[in-house]
Design an enzyme around this catalytic site. Structure first.
Site, PDB file in Angstrom:
ATOM      1  N   ASN A   1      -2.675   2.567 -13.936  1.00 39.02           N
ATOM      2  CA  ASN A   1      -3.358   2.963 -12.559  1.00 39.02           C
ATOM      3  C   ASN A   1      -4.739   2.883 -12.829  1.00 39.02           C
ATOM      4  O   ASN A   1      -5.068   2.651 -14.122  1.00 39.02           O
ATOM      5  CB  ASN A   1      -3.041   4.341 -11.824  1.00 39.02           C
ATOM      6  CG  ASN A   1      -3.321   4.200 -10.600  1.00 39.02           C
ATOM      7  OD1 ASN A   1      -4.105   4.026 -10.185  1.00 39.02           O
ATOM      8  ND2 ASN A   1      -2.258   4.791  -9.756  1.00 39.02           N
ATOM      9  N   THR A   2      -5.739   3.095 -11.929  1.00 41.87           N
ATOM     10  CA  THR A   2      -7.035   3.124 -12.232  1.00 41.87           C
ATOM     11  C   THR A   2      -7.566   4.391 -13.245  1.00 41.87           C
ATOM     12  O   THR A   2      -6.819   5.306 -13.366  1.00 41.87           O
ATOM     13  CB  THR A   2      -7.788   3.327 -11.039  1.00 41.87           C
ATOM     14  OG1 THR A   2      -7.395   4.676 -10.189  1.00 41.87           O
ATOM     15  CG2 THR A   2      -7.842   2.179 -10.145  1.00 41.87           C
TER      16      THR A   2
ATOM     17  N   LYS B   1       0.907  -1.031   0.005  1.00 39.46           N
ATOM     18  CA  LYS B   1      -0.116   0.087  -0.038  1.00 39.46           C
ATOM     19  C   LYS B   1       0.745   1.106  -0.074  1.00 39.46           C
ATOM     20  O   LYS B   1       1.917   1.215   0.559  1.00 39.46           O
ATOM     21  CB  LYS B   1      -0.817  -0.152   1.211  1.00 39.46           C
ATOM     22  CG  LYS B   1      -1.684   1.266   1.432  1.00 39.46           C
ATOM     23  CD  LYS B   1      -2.902   1.227   0.731  1.00 39.46           C
ATOM     24  CE  LYS B   1      -3.681   2.463   1.008  1.00 39.46           C
ATOM     25  NZ  LYS B   1      -4.641   2.948  -0.172  1.00 39.46           N
TER      26      LYS B   1
ATOM     27  N   GLY C   1      -4.655  -7.101  -8.773  1.00 36.92           N
ATOM     28  CA  GLY C   1      -5.237  -5.825  -7.952  1.00 36.92           C
ATOM     29  C   GLY C   1      -6.704  -6.260  -7.496  1.00 36.92           C
ATOM     30  O   GLY C   1      -6.793  -7.070  -6.546  1.00 36.92           O
ATOM     31  N   THR C   2      -7.894  -5.922  -8.159  1.00 32.14           N
ATOM     32  CA  THR C   2      -9.072  -5.894  -7.867  1.00 32.14           C
ATOM     33  C   THR C   2      -9.351  -7.534  -7.672  1.00 32.14           C
ATOM     34  O   THR C   2     -10.467  -7.857  -6.931  1.00 32.14           O
ATOM     35  CB  THR C   2      -9.909  -5.167  -9.040  1.00 32.14           C
ATOM     36  OG1 THR C   2      -9.660  -3.975  -8.806  1.00 32.14           O
ATOM     37  CG2 THR C   2     -11.371  -5.346  -8.615  1.00 32.14           C
TER      38      THR C   2
ATOM     39  N   LYS D   1       4.845   4.590 -11.450  1.00 33.70           N
ATOM     40  CA  LYS D   1       3.349   3.995 -11.600  1.00 33.70           C
ATOM     41  C   LYS D   1       2.656   5.169 -12.485  1.00 33.70           C
ATOM     42  O   LYS D   1       2.458   6.190 -12.112  1.00 33.70           O
ATOM     43  CB  LYS D   1       2.583   3.521 -10.651  1.00 33.70           C
ATOM     44  CG  LYS D   1       1.414   2.994 -10.834  1.00 33.70           C
ATOM     45  CD  LYS D   1       0.940   2.135  -9.944  1.00 33.70           C
ATOM     46  CE  LYS D   1      -0.464   1.357 -10.161  1.00 33.70           C
ATOM     47  NZ  LYS D   1      -0.913   0.542  -9.043  1.00 33.70           N
TER      48      LYS D   1
ATOM     49  N   CYS E   1      -1.658  10.097  -8.377  1.00 30.11           N
ATOM     50  CA  CYS E   1      -2.578  10.673  -7.389  1.00 30.11           C
ATOM     51  C   CYS E   1      -3.021  12.079  -7.780  1.00 30.11           C
ATOM     52  O   CYS E   1      -2.353  12.955  -8.000  1.00 30.11           O
ATOM     53  CB  CYS E   1      -1.743  10.844  -6.117  1.00 30.11           C
ATOM     54  SG  CYS E   1      -3.085  11.589  -4.947  1.00 30.11           S
TER      55      CYS E   1
ATOM     56  N   ASN F   1     -12.956   3.165  -7.081  1.00 25.91           N
ATOM     57  CA  ASN F   1     -12.642   3.321  -5.504  1.00 25.91           C
ATOM     58  C   ASN F   1     -12.141   4.736  -5.748  1.00 25.91           C
ATOM     59  O   ASN F   1     -11.640   5.583  -6.336  1.00 25.91           O
ATOM     60  CB  ASN F   1     -11.740   2.553  -5.087  1.00 25.91           C
ATOM     61  CG  ASN F   1     -10.179   2.930  -5.713  1.00 25.91           C
ATOM     62  OD1 ASN F   1      -9.716   3.929  -4.860  1.00 25.91           O
ATOM     63  ND2 ASN F   1      -9.746   2.322  -6.442  1.00 25.91           N
TER      64      ASN F   1
END
Lengths: 305, 265
Positions: free
Chosen positions: A193-194, A46, A266-267, A166, A131, A70
């Site tokens: 990433n998402t 994490k 991941g998910t 990432k 982010c 998320n």
């Protein structure tokens, strides 16, 4: 026939190409009842922050067709808590640990990197560049190739540990970002990433997520991930850890064929928390049945003419 | 925590939209405690993707059975209704922290509304087995939705019932009135509540006024159920302000005085 599943990614030796996607596997303890983390090629933990941060207000998750949205917001109890609570347990794991980090400034990325390097047990560091809360001149930091280059360059100067960058998929130019992190000195790329998304509740007629928007993951984004990995594989020389909705060995192989040297789960860990050992078993069987003695032979093989 | 393929023993509708599911899963049943839950995979494919959290209604250890009561609210629970006896079902559990019956507790109250009654029934059974007296304050839309009523009668629990329609509709009474009446002379040692924020607030008020240690079981949107995703947080009052805790891991049972949402009115 014995098949070779070992891969080397960004200088990190892994006994197989399956790793965890940051944020879906905690710090390596949550799934222990089901299988030992040592089954994996590497554990990506994490994301941590230098300073404590509560994360986003709930609700933080919403289901989507074959997907999950998320908006967790990277809650972190900060550096001291990490060293006191997580590091001793991470040190016990006999598997390469790649620590994911995020900073609110470039200086914070550098400081976290220096401190992590001093701890001496990590196999690598993953820079979370996706982010959306990190802003530079009104633009998300992870979207600006120049900023990303500068960040990786500065972090590179602060450590000898393998560095993975990432990348966000929420850009018109993922290849530009990939070239920037390579030029900055990254040893590898983690992607994707998402994907920016939202959900609306018809009953309340309001957004579901406390943060309004979030990131979509799961099988729904797999085709997007495959194509971005394909593009980046053609543009850079550093290895790729591919991810985005893999749920079985077929998906893992598709990511590898597109150009990934390792694949992050991941998910799927939420859907089937025993996914890693299952996929690993199936992967070995596939290679054996198809007479492939080294998984490395498949990396990027879909590009061959 | 185990992940097992359980076998459906029974799956039938109790009242409109309320289903009773029994699954044989001895590994989980052997360790399950009232107030804990399991994550059920309702589809065999990828749609719907996520597991569904269901708290234990009853735990029949000697049969290796887990009993659940679920309300059909969406696609996932709709698919669950199609599972029949003999079908296999992927379960993950036991998960989370269950109810705490404190040493020395002799008399408790369970306060539940609707589907929120479900996790209180296993607790009532466990309490009675330990010689603890149980008063049950239950409410629902209709009498058929008062879960576990026959069982609570058999166990000899005191019953304070209210429904919007039918047998127990009479004069609309607030649960606080029932609590004051039942515990006028002697306060309960503990109260346990599940079902709505309003109910939780009533129990919090009563507990603070009378000095009762009480717990609430919370519900939040969940992805993993095992503490990894940090998706299902609730705000908790801590020494230095408020902090988020995971409903799946530090909960779903919390002490009422910790739960920030019960103070937001």
């Amino acid at each position: 026939m014995t098949v070779n599943l070992t891969v080397k990614v960004a200088g990190i030796e892994m006994k197989n190409p399956l790793v965890t996607a940051s944020g879906t596997y905690g710090f390596g303890q949550e799934y222990r009842d089901l299988y030992p983390p040592e089954v994996l090629g590497a554990v990506v933990t994490k994301t941590i922050r230098l300073r404590p941060h509560p994360g986003n207000p709930p609700p933080r998750v919403a289901e989507a067709p074959a997907g999950l949205i998320n908006a967790i917001g990277i809650p972190s109890k900060g550096w001291d808590h990490y060293v006191r609570e997580e590091v001793p347990r991470l040190r016990q794991l006999e598997v390469p640990i790649i620590q994911s980090i995020v900073g609110e400034t470039l200086d914070e990325y550098v400081e976290l990197t220096e401190r992590l390097t001093e701890l001496g047990f990590l196999a690598g560091i993953e820079l979370n560049l996706s982010c959306p809360n990190l802003r530079a001149g009104g633009l998300s930091l992870g979207l600006d190739p120049d900023m990303v280059y500068e960040l990786v360059r500065r972090v590179r100067a602060a450590t000898d540990l393998p560095l993975l960058a990432k990348l966000t998929p929420n850009t018109a130019d993922v290849v530009g970002l990939a070239r920037s992190v390579q030029a900055g000195g990254a040893d590898g790329i983690a992607m994707i990433n998402t994907v920016r998304a939202m959900a609306i509740d018809l009953r309340t007629r309001r957004p579901v997520l406390g943060n309004i928007s979030g990131g979509l993951s799961g099988p729904a984004i797999k085709p997007i991930a495959l194509y971005q990995i394909w593009e980046v594989y053609e543009a850079v020389d550093i290895p790729i850890i591919g991810m985005g909705g893999a749920t079985d060995y077929r998906d893992v192989l598709e990511f590898i064929l597109a150009g990934a040297r390792a694949v992050a789960l991941g998910t799927v860990n939420f859907v089937d928390p025993s996914a890693a050992p299952r996929i690993l078993r199936d992967l070995g069987r596939y290679l054996e049945e198809n007479g492939i003695d080294d998984i490395n032979d498949l990396v990027g093989a879909a590009h061959r003419t | 925590m185990h992940q097992v393929m359980g076998q459906v023993v029974r799956n039938r509708e109790l009242a409109a939209g309320l289903w009773h599911l029994i699954v044989e899963a001895p590994e989980i049943a052997a360790r399950a405690e009232p107030g804990q839950f399991a994550m059920l995979r309702v589809a065999s494919g990828l749609e719907p993707l996520l597991r569904r959290p269901l708290s234990f209604y009853r735990i029949a250890r000697h049969y290796g059975w887990l009993e659940f009561v679920y309300k059909v609210v969406g696609r996932g629970t709709q698919i669950l209704t199609t599972r029949a006896a003999g079908d296999r079902l992927d379960l993950l559990g036991p998960l989370g922290r269950g109810w705490d019956l404190l040493p020395g507790t002799r008399r408790i109250g369970i306060v539940g509304r609707g589907i929120g009654i479900a996790p209180l029934i296993g607790l009532a059974e466990a309490a009675v087995r330990r010689g603890i007296a149980v008063e049950a304050f239950l409410s629902a839309r209709e009498p058929q939705a008062l879960l576990g009523l026959d069982l609570l009668r058999e166990l000899g629990c005191g019953l304070y019932l209210h429904t919007e329609r039918g047998e127990y509709s009479g004069r609309c009474r607030e649960v606080t009135e029932h609590l004051e009446e039942a515990f006028e002379e002697e306060k309960p040692d503990q109260l346990f509540v599940c079902g709505s924020r309003r109910l939780g607030q009533a129990v919090l008020d009563f507990s603070r006024r009378r000095g009762v240690r009480s717990q609430i079981s919370l519900e939040e949107r969940m992805a993993c159920g095992l503490g990894a995703c940090i998706g299902c947080v609730t705000e908790i009052r801590a020494e230095d302000g408020r902090e988020y805790r995971r409903v799946c891991k530090e909960g779903p049972v919390f002490w009422v005085e910790e739960v920030a949402m019960l103070y937001d009115r």
